[in-house]
Design an enzyme around this catalytic site. Sequence first.
Site, PDB file in Angstrom:
ATOM      1  N   HIS A   8      54.379 -16.380  27.632  1.00 37.23           N
ATOM      2  CA  HIS A   8      54.928 -17.068  26.649  1.00 37.23           C
ATOM      3  C   HIS A   8      53.791 -17.237  25.613  1.00 37.23           C
ATOM      4  CE1 HIS A   8      56.918 -19.697  23.623  1.00 37.23           C
ATOM      5  NE2 HIS A   8      58.081 -19.266  24.107  1.00 37.23           N
ATOM      6  N   ASP A  58      64.089 -16.964  29.289  1.00 39.77           N
ATOM      7  CA  ASP A  58      64.920 -15.513  29.361  1.00 39.77           C
ATOM      8  C   ASP A  58      65.316 -15.015  30.712  1.00 39.77           C
ATOM      9  OD1 ASP A  58      64.992 -15.353  26.495  1.00 39.77           O
ATOM     10  OD2 ASP A  58      63.047 -14.939  26.388  1.00 39.77           O
TER      11      ASP A  58
END
Length: 371
Positions: A257, A308
Amino acid sequence: MTSTKGLEGVVATQSAISSIIDDTLTYVGYDIDDLANNASFEEVIYLLWHQRLPKEDELAELKQQLIAHMPVPQEVYDHFKMYPIDKVHPMSALRTAVSLLGLYDEKSEDMSDEANYEKAIKIQAKIVTLVTAFGRIRKGLEPVAPKAELGYAANFLYMLSGTEPDAIEVEAFDKALVLHADHELNASTFTARVCVATLSDMYSGVTAAIGALKGPLHGGANEQVMKMLAEVGSVDNAEAYIKDKLANKEKIMGFGHRVYRKGDPRAKHLREMSKKLTALRGEEKWYEMSVKIEEVFTAEKNLPPNVDFYSASVYHSLGIDHDLFTPIFAVSRVSGWIAHIREQYANNRLIRPRADYTGPGMQKYVPINER
């Protein structure tokens, strides 16, 4: 002037909605772990829009308003039926449908606080209907009306399948909505704020945000994760599959991320729900493959999974079509988009950054016959 690629590390505005500090995500000061374990999605909507948790009567009123505004004009359903269904991604359909909704809202151009709050309720309510109706219409099925006795998460699952979900399904989906509701100044939220900073209307801001969320580097990642799991096929294939992808320098979706360094705090909640739901369905292989892929990838690259990664197997276990994963992201994140849109309106300044020019120096025009 100096430029920063992707605006990484640039602080573009001040906000009281959510924060990411030392790998801890908060909504209005509440740790995401606290909210994921205790709050309903409706409570989180209220929190993001009012900067406080609702009282009992306020929560009941919000739930009633959301149910009341879930129906959409028949023209929107008819519009879905005109699409080349086998070629249209649901995010493209959703982007167009939200824009279309603005045409049927008599207050769409009214920029008063009262009108904008009414629009917020309408958009948050109707986005459930848009996603579920498109999911059914493209299969030749009619849309399902919401039930007043069901909550927001339960109604989504009911309106999509036509069958009332069981408690663990509602728990999993509600938790997923809470976890995806806001995430500071992510790409789609920034897009929404840039749009409405021109004093464009809320429907335009949300439509713009959906366009940004559609990309695989933002909202589309969980759909790609499920595609990867299907390609892996079994736990025994996971290690070789990942190492082969890495050897070929191919991107593995669902890991790492831009903001988090130690790991996405939301991932563990979806990991647990994936374990529960896949066991309930007798399809533990999806969870087990995910765990194995996580072990191999983190050992190779030292990058933990993001939100996700496990949301893919959660949504799959709920019987949701894979290309609806990103629209579900929008169903949740619209609560955050609206919070940021209203915050932008309240203290607006046109967002107009500069660019670090890298083209040629001063040139002189040459007539076309001399070129």
